[in-house]
Design a protein around this motif. Structure first.
Motif, PDB file in Angstrom:
ATOM      1  N   PHE A 144      47.782 -10.583 -24.475  1.00 56.95           N
ATOM      2  CA  PHE A 144      48.450 -11.199 -23.694  1.00 56.95           C
ATOM      3  C   PHE A 144      49.230  -9.874 -22.381  1.00 56.95           C
ATOM      4  CE2 PHE A 144      53.384  -9.103 -23.565  1.00 56.95           C
ATOM      5  CZ  PHE A 144      54.081  -9.913 -23.031  1.00 56.95           C
ATOM      6  N   ALA A 145      48.305  -8.965 -22.857  1.00 56.39           N
ATOM      7  CA  ALA A 145      48.711  -7.844 -21.840  1.00 56.39           C
ATOM      8  C   ALA A 145      48.041  -8.516 -20.265  1.00 56.39           C
ATOM      9  CB  ALA A 145      47.797  -6.351 -22.238  1.00 56.39           C
ATOM     10  N   ILE A 146      46.659  -9.237 -20.068  1.00 54.47           N
ATOM     11  CA  ILE A 146      46.356  -8.936 -19.098  1.00 54.47           C
ATOM     12  C   ILE A 146      46.428 -10.716 -18.262  1.00 54.47           C
ATOM     13  CG2 ILE A 146      43.689  -7.779 -19.901  1.00 54.47           C
ATOM     14  CD1 ILE A 146      42.561 -10.416 -20.938  1.00 54.47           C
ATOM     15  N   THR A 147      47.355 -11.761 -19.426  1.00 53.67           N
ATOM     16  CA  THR A 147      47.671 -12.781 -18.811  1.00 53.67           C
ATOM     17  C   THR A 147      49.118 -13.222 -18.601  1.00 53.67           C
ATOM     18  OG1 THR A 147      47.429 -13.424 -21.218  1.00 53.67           O
ATOM     19  CG2 THR A 147      45.069 -13.852 -19.819  1.00 53.67           C
ATOM     20  N   ASP A 148      49.969 -13.515 -19.784  1.00 51.50           N
ATOM     21  CA  ASP A 148      51.298 -13.429 -19.847  1.00 51.50           C
ATOM     22  C   ASP A 148      52.067 -12.257 -19.155  1.00 51.50           C
ATOM     23  OD1 ASP A 148      51.490 -16.584 -20.743  1.00 51.50           O
ATOM     24  OD2 ASP A 148      51.062 -15.372 -22.629  1.00 51.50           O
ATOM     25  N   GLN A 149      52.417 -11.417 -19.858  1.00 51.74           N
ATOM     26  CA  GLN A 149      52.852 -10.455 -19.165  1.00 51.74           C
ATOM     27  C   GLN A 149      52.897  -9.897 -18.025  1.00 51.74           C
ATOM     28  OE1 GLN A 149      51.595  -6.468 -21.036  1.00 51.74           O
ATOM     29  NE2 GLN A 149      53.418  -6.033 -20.781  1.00 51.74           N
TER      30      GLN A 149
END
Length: 510
Positions: free
Chosen positions: A303-308
């Motif tokens: 999540f930290a490297i994509t969606d966020q």
């Protein structure tokens, strides 16, 4: 494969759907889909060069698998798969980066073919490439928790709401008392706060809180749900009825939530939704921090490297839940909602309007334009009236207040003042007596004050404190006749069937 060029032409020039192309050419729609996907990964573009004949076109789309040459390093397919989830990243870009690192590596077409072959070996859900920040899938779990009412002991179901982001599988879950509109919309608001941003697309199943009329091509969305999405700048794309592939992501997420949350809590007793959600949030943290089985990292790290990074910023204020109601304007220029009345401009009498209701405000729209706004009433029968909404004749009527009417009555005489008070007190709401009081006002203009006072006195003594009585007395000139009320001696009626007071005196039960 002589129809490849026709399929491409109908798609890029005629802009037909896959099914329409299949029907036109006489092949299956899956064949059309496969050819268009192969063309996408082939490195070719439309229109095709004149030098490319049918045989060369087929060879470009249907590259035969070959063994791994010893002088061509294999790409890191897991890295490619993860990077494709990031917004703006394409296979073309990843291939270019691969060739920078390995100048003698595969050509673009072989790079794409080998990646697709690798993707087929992973889980079905992983083979779907979801762009970062693009989609959020939402649904309710089929299983429920038991919530016990501490006062009555009644057991009620707690419904698990699940929202999962497409690229990272980062998951939000909470327990709702019901799968109603307020819970469903509130779940979205809290999910966005949990994610710290808003995805571009919301993908709900066709539950009633989201879709009022399911349709394969264009579903009719609930107006409150649509308004919530507009507030956050998101679009809604419901899954198609009887198309399980559309919601595979959320179905897997729901299944995981059932195993990681509901199954773990199956033997616990909860006495409130808040207590259940405390337990759910603890297990949710464990789920998002648990390592993937076939990918590196966790839901949170991915999540930290994509969606966020790709989610849209939250608005300054969260969405305030609102219901929508369709109403017709009454001839008195008011609409009704839950037995309270709200004024709208008199030009809309007998027309239908849309009413938006929040905890504090009632807003009326006509053809999507706001025409009235009132504070919400909680008192049955109360009228919220803006004077400017009424015709001018009615506006003059509303200039009167109970205090002003009573003061006017007293200025004519004590009897008239008393009658005005009795008229207003006899009604459930003082406004309901305004017409009668204004009728007295009209009589004061037709008759002298002393005659009106005498007529009102006569009406009061006769226990007929109404405008009609006063008007009748004046019209017939009875106010000029002295009023004498004498008590008549009543002679008891003698009849065989009348028992009399002595009979009841003898049959008193002690």
């Amino acid at each position: 494969m002589h129809h490849i060029r026709n399929i491409l032409r109908l798609s890029f020039e005629a802009h037909l759907s896959n099914r329409a192309i299949a029907s036109s050419i006489g092949v299956s729609h899956s064949t059309v889909k496969d050819i268009l996907e192969r063309f996408q990964f082939s490195g070719l573009s439309w229109p095709l060069p004149d030098s490319l004949d049918a045989q060369a076109l087929e060879a470009a789309l249907y590259v035969k698998p070959i063994g791994r040459p010893s002088d061509k390093p294999e790409p890191d397919y897991l890295y490619v798969h993860k990077e494709l989830r990031r917004k703006g990243v394409t296979l073309q870009l990843l291939w270019a980066e691969y060739r920078e690192q390995y100048p003698k590596g595969y050509q673009y077409s072989q790079f794409c073919v080998r990646y697709r072959q690798w993707a087929k070996t992973t889980d079905r859900s992983l083979r779907q490439t979801h762009i970062a920040g693009e989609k959020c899938f939402v649904d309710y779990a089929g299983l429920t928790l038991e919530i016990v009412d501490p006062e009555t002991g009644e057991i009620k179901p707690g419904h698990l709401f699940v929202a999962v982001l497409g690229a990272s599988n980062f998951t939000f879950a909470e327990v709702h008392p019901a799968q109603d509109l307020a819970s469903f919309v509130g779940g979205h608001v809290r999910a966005f706060a949990f994610f710290g941003g808003v995805p571009a697309l919301l993908v709900p199943d066709n539950l009633k809180a989201a879709v009022t009329e399911a349709n394969r091509y264009e579903s009719l969305l609930n107006q409150t749900y649509q308004e919530m999405a507009n507030h956050y700048g998101a679009a809604i794309l419901p899954t198609r009825p009887r198309k399980p592939k559309d919601k595979a992501k959320v179905e897997v997420a729901v299944q995981i939530a059932e195993r990681w949350i509901l199954a773990v809590l199956r033997n616990r007793t909860f006495f409130s939704i808040a207590e259940a959600n405390t337990a759910v949030h603890e297990l949710l943290e464990r789920l998002n921090d648990h390592p993937f089985q076939k990918l590196e990292g966790t839901r949170r790290s991915l999540f930290a490297i994509t969606d966020q990074r790709a989610l849209k910023a939250l608005p300054k204020e969260p969405y305030e839940f609102a219901l929508w109601h369709r109403a017709r304007v009454y001839t008195d220029c008011h609409i009704e909602y839950k037995r309270s009345f709200y004024s709208v401009p008199h030009r809309l009498v007998r027309q239908e309007v849309d009413v938006r209701i929040t905890e504090r405000i009632v807003t009326v729209f006509h053809k999507h334009v706001e025409v009235a706004r009132h504070s919400r009433s909680r008192v049955p029968g109360e009228r919220k009236t803006t004077i400017e909404h009424l015709p001018k004749a009615h506006q003059k009527h509303l200039e009167w207040t109970p205090d002003r009417l009573i003061a006017w009555g007293r200025s004519l005489g004590p009897n008239t003042g008393m009658l005005v008070e009795r008229i207003l007190d006899a009604k459930p709401h003082p406004e309901m007596g305004y017409r009668s009081c204004l009728g007295l006002l009209s009589l004061s203009k037709r008759y002298p004050t002393d005659r009106l006072e005498a007529a009102v006195e006569r009406a009061l003594n006769l226990h007929a404190p109404t405008y009609r009585s006063v008007r009748s007395i004046l019209d017939k000139g009875l106010d000029r006749i002295p009023l004498t009320i004498e008590a008549e001696e009543v002679t008891p009626l003698q009849h065989a069937n009348i028992r009399g007071s002595q009979y009841y005196a003898r049959h008193v039960v002690h």
